[in-house]
Enzyme design. Structure first.
Site, PDB file in Angstrom:
ATOM      1  N   GLY A 181      39.770  46.638  51.801  1.00 26.85           N
ATOM      2  CA  GLY A 181      41.079  47.212  52.094  1.00 26.85           C
ATOM      3  C   GLY A 181      40.960  48.696  52.381  1.00 26.85           C
TER       4      GLY A 181
ATOM      5  N   THR B 179      40.686  51.394  50.492  1.00 25.53           N
ATOM      6  CA  THR B 179      39.655  52.178  49.804  1.00 25.53           C
ATOM      7  C   THR B 179      38.283  51.518  49.913  1.00 25.53           C
ATOM      8  OG1 THR B 179      41.430  52.661  48.229  1.00 25.53           O
ATOM      9  CG2 THR B 179      39.258  53.536  47.710  1.00 25.53           C
TER      10      THR B 179
ATOM     11  N   GLY C  12      37.195  50.640  40.467  1.00 30.15           N
ATOM     12  CA  GLY C  12      38.190  51.626  40.878  1.00 30.15           C
ATOM     13  C   GLY C  12      39.597  51.066  40.782  1.00 30.15           C
TER      14      GLY C  12
ATOM     15  N   ASN D 280      40.794  57.370  38.383  1.00 26.69           N
ATOM     16  CA  ASN D 280      40.727  58.217  39.573  1.00 26.69           C
ATOM     17  C   ASN D 280      39.306  58.751  39.765  1.00 26.69           C
ATOM     18  OD1 ASN D 280      41.171  60.298  41.549  1.00 26.69           O
ATOM     19  ND2 ASN D 280      43.332  59.931  41.141  1.00 26.69           N
TER      20      ASN D 280
ATOM     21  N   HIS E  62      52.780  57.540  45.782  1.00 22.37           N
ATOM     22  CA  HIS E  62      51.746  56.748  46.449  1.00 22.37           C
ATOM     23  C   HIS E  62      52.364  55.949  47.597  1.00 22.37           C
ATOM     24  CE1 HIS E  62      49.394  57.601  42.795  1.00 22.37           C
ATOM     25  NE2 HIS E  62      48.324  57.323  43.542  1.00 22.37           N
TER      26      HIS E  62
ATOM     27  N   LYS F 109      51.356  49.975  47.074  1.00 23.53           N
ATOM     28  CA  LYS F 109      50.647  50.047  45.783  1.00 23.53           C
ATOM     29  C   LYS F 109      51.285  49.065  44.796  1.00 23.53           C
ATOM     30  CE  LYS F 109      49.077  53.289  42.214  1.00 23.53           C
ATOM     31  NZ  LYS F 109      47.760  52.688  42.066  1.00 23.53           N
TER      32      LYS F 109
HETATM   33  N1  LIG Z   1      40.296  54.753  40.832  1.00 22.51           N
HETATM   34  C1  LIG Z   1      40.530  55.360  42.007  1.00 22.51           C
HETATM   35  O1  LIG Z   1      40.070  56.480  42.282  1.00 22.51           O
HETATM   36  C2  LIG Z   1      41.367  54.634  43.037  1.00 22.51           C
HETATM   37  C3  LIG Z   1      41.570  55.181  44.310  1.00 22.51           C
HETATM   38  C4  LIG Z   1      42.265  54.429  45.269  1.00 22.51           C
HETATM   39  C5  LIG Z   1      42.748  53.164  44.921  1.00 22.51           C
HETATM   40  N2  LIG Z   1      42.554  52.695  43.661  1.00 22.51           N
HETATM   41  C6  LIG Z   1      42.963  51.346  43.270  1.00 22.51           C
HETATM   42  O2  LIG Z   1      42.113  50.423  43.937  1.00 22.51           O
HETATM   43  C7  LIG Z   1      42.810  49.208  44.192  1.00 22.51           C
HETATM   44  C8  LIG Z   1      42.735  48.888  45.679  1.00 22.51           C
HETATM   45  O3  LIG Z   1      43.449  49.869  46.404  1.00 22.51           O
HETATM   46  P1  LIG Z   1      43.555  49.831  48.007  1.00 22.51           P
HETATM   47  O4  LIG Z   1      44.554  50.869  48.332  1.00 22.51           O
HETATM   48  O5  LIG Z   1      42.207  49.873  48.628  1.00 22.51           O
HETATM   49  O6  LIG Z   1      44.222  48.379  48.195  1.00 22.51           O
HETATM   50  P2  LIG Z   1      44.217  47.437  49.484  1.00 22.51           P
HETATM   51  O7  LIG Z   1      45.337  46.471  49.243  1.00 22.51           O
HETATM   52  O8  LIG Z   1      44.196  48.229  50.736  1.00 22.51           O
HETATM   53  O9  LIG Z   1      42.834  46.658  49.384  1.00 22.51           O
HETATM   54  C9  LIG Z   1      42.538  45.703  48.423  1.00 22.51           C
HETATM   55  C10 LIG Z   1      41.664  44.633  49.098  1.00 22.51           C
HETATM   56  O10 LIG Z   1      41.128  43.786  48.092  1.00 22.51           O
HETATM   57  C11 LIG Z   1      41.065  42.477  48.643  1.00 22.51           C
HETATM   58  N3  LIG Z   1      40.893  41.495  47.564  1.00 22.51           N
HETATM   59  C12 LIG Z   1      41.824  40.939  46.756  1.00 22.51           C
HETATM   60  N4  LIG Z   1      41.239  40.055  45.924  1.00 22.51           N
HETATM   61  C13 LIG Z   1      39.907  40.070  46.192  1.00 22.51           C
HETATM   62  C14 LIG Z   1      38.773  39.390  45.664  1.00 22.51           C
HETATM   63  N5  LIG Z   1      38.895  38.456  44.704  1.00 22.51           N
HETATM   64  N6  LIG Z   1      37.548  39.663  46.179  1.00 22.51           N
HETATM   65  C15 LIG Z   1      37.391  40.588  47.171  1.00 22.51           C
HETATM   66  N7  LIG Z   1      38.432  41.252  47.720  1.00 22.51           N
HETATM   67  C16 LIG Z   1      39.673  40.996  47.230  1.00 22.51           C
HETATM   68  C17 LIG Z   1      42.381  42.357  49.415  1.00 22.51           C
HETATM   69  O11 LIG Z   1      42.323  41.286  50.356  1.00 22.51           O
HETATM   70  C18 LIG Z   1      42.447  43.735  50.078  1.00 22.51           C
HETATM   71  O12 LIG Z   1      41.786  43.743  51.336  1.00 22.51           O
HETATM   72  C19 LIG Z   1      44.229  49.452  43.628  1.00 22.51           C
HETATM   73  O13 LIG Z   1      44.271  48.984  42.291  1.00 22.51           O
HETATM   74  C20 LIG Z   1      44.364  50.959  43.633  1.00 22.51           C
HETATM   75  O14 LIG Z   1      45.286  51.423  42.662  1.00 22.51           O
HETATM   76  C21 LIG Z   1      41.884  53.414  42.728  1.00 22.51           C
END
Ligand SMILES: NC(=O)c1ccc[n+]([C@@H]2O[C@H](COP(=O)([O-])OP(=O)(O)OC[C@H]3O[C@@H](n4cnc5c(N)ncnc54)[C@H](O)[C@@H]3O)[C@@H](O)[C@H]2O)c1
Length: 229
Positions: A9, A11, A77, A104, A133, A137
Site C-alpha cells: 500500500g 507505506t 509499522g 512512528n 491523517h 486511515k
Molecule cells: N509506524 C509508522 O511509522 C507508520 C507510518 C505509516 C503508516 N503506518 C501504519 O501502517 C499501516 C499501513 O498504512 P498504509 O497507509 O500503508 O495503508 P494502505 O491501506 O495504503 O496499505 C496497506 C496494504 O496492506 C495490504 N494488506 C492487508 N492485509 C494484508 C496481508 N494479510 N498481507 C499482505 N498485505 C496485506 C492491503 O491490501 C494494502 O495494500 C497502518 O496501520 C498505518 O497506521 C505506520
C-alpha cells in the site's frame, strides 16, 4: 539482507523501494497473496532475514503470530493492535523470534517524543494533542497521538490525577500525518508540531530498524533503539 515486505500500500511500497535503494533483496506480498498470513510458512521464510509489516491491524496480528511462531524476525509499522502486545512479546520470547514495533518510524517524530517529555514538565499548563491523517486511515486516534498522550501523562502524574489528556483526530484528504502538542497556560500557549511531508521518513526508519534487528532475538519499541541506528 533479504527483506519480505507485507503490504504494497502507501507505506509498504515505499519501504520496498527504500530497501532496494539500500542494496537489499526484497520480496513484497499484498493481501491477495497472503490471506490470513497464508504465505508465512517455514519454506517461504527460509532465507528471509527480516519481515516488515505495513498492512492493517487485524492482518498485522495474524502476520506477527505466524512469523514469531517460526522464530523469525518482524518489524511492525502497522498500528492499532497494541492490546495484543504482551501476547506478541511472549511469543517472540518463547520461540526465539524478534519483534520491533513502533507507532512512528520517523526520526523527526522520535525527536518530538523527547521534546514532549521535556515540555510536559511545565507546571500550571494544561495539555492537549491534535492529529491529522488521510481519510482512509483505519485507526483513530493515531498510534503516535496515543504515544504522545502516554508521554505527557507519565510526566505529569500529579497534574492529571487520572484525567486523560484530550486528543482531537482529523481525517483530511491524503494528509501524511501531522501531530501537534499544545500546552496552554494562563498567559501563553506553547506548541510542538511535526508534519510529515512524505511517507519516505517512515519507510527509511523501518528499513533501518530491520537492518538493526537482523541476527537479534527479543522485543523492542522503536523509541528505545532509534538513537542506535
Ligand atoms: N509506524 C509508522 O511509522 C507508520 C507510518 C505509516 C503508516 N503506518 C501504519 O501502517 C499501516 C499501513 O498504512 P498504509 O497507509 O500503508 O495503508 P494502505 O491501506 O495504503 O496499505 C496497506 C496494504 O496492506 C495490504 N494488506 C492487508 N492485509 C494484508 C496481508 N494479510 N498481507 C499482505 N498485505 C496485506 C492491503 O491490501 C494494502 O495494500 C497502518 O496501520 C498505518 O497506521 C505506520
Amino acid at each position: 539482507m533479504l527483506i519480505l515486505v507485507l503490504g504494497r500500500g502507501k507505506t509498504g511500497s515505499l519501504v520496498a523501494q527504500v530497501a532496494r535503494e539500500r542494496g537489499h533483496g526484497v520480496r513484497a506480498l499484498d493481501v491477495t497473496e497472503n490471506q490470513h498470513a497464508s504465505a508465512l510458512t517455514a519454506p517461504n521464510l527460509a532465507g528471509v532475514d527480516v519481515v516488515i509489516d505495513f498492512t492493517a491491524p487485524e492482518a498485522a496480528q495474524e502476520n506477527m503470530r505466524a512469523v514469531l511462531s517460526l522464530g523469525a524476525r518482524i518489524v511492525v509499522g502497522t498500528t492499532g493492535w497494541y492490546a495484543h502486545l504482551d501476547e506478541m512479546k511472549a511469543l517472540a520470547d518463547k520461540r526465539g523470534g524478534a519483534l520491533l514495533y513502533g507507532t512512528n518510524f520517523s526520526i523527526g517524530v522520535q525527536k518530538l517524543f523527547r521534546l514532549t517529555a521535556e515540555l510536559a514538565q511545565l507546571d500550571g499548563y494544561t495539555f492537549s494533542i491534535a492529529e491529522t491523517h488521510h481519510e482512509s486511515k483505519l485507526d483513530a486516534p493515531s498510534g503516535t497521538a496515543i504515544t504522545l498522550q502516554q508521554i505527557v501523562e507519565a510526566a505529569r502524574p500529579q497534574a492529571n490525577l487520572g484525567a486523560k489528556v484530550e486528543i482531537a483526530s482529523y481525517r483530511v484528504g491524503d494528509a501524511k500525518g501531522e501531530h501537534i502538542v499544545t500546552a496552554t497556560g494562563p498567559d501563553d500557549i506553547l506548541e510542538l508540531r511535526h508534519n510529515a511531508l512524505s511517507r519516505r521518513g517512515f519507510a527509511l526508519g523501518a528499513v533501518r530498524a530491520a537492518e538493526w534487528l537482523a541476527g537479534k532475538s527479543g522485543a523492542w519499541d522503536f523509541r528505545a533503539i532509534f538513537d542506535q541506528l
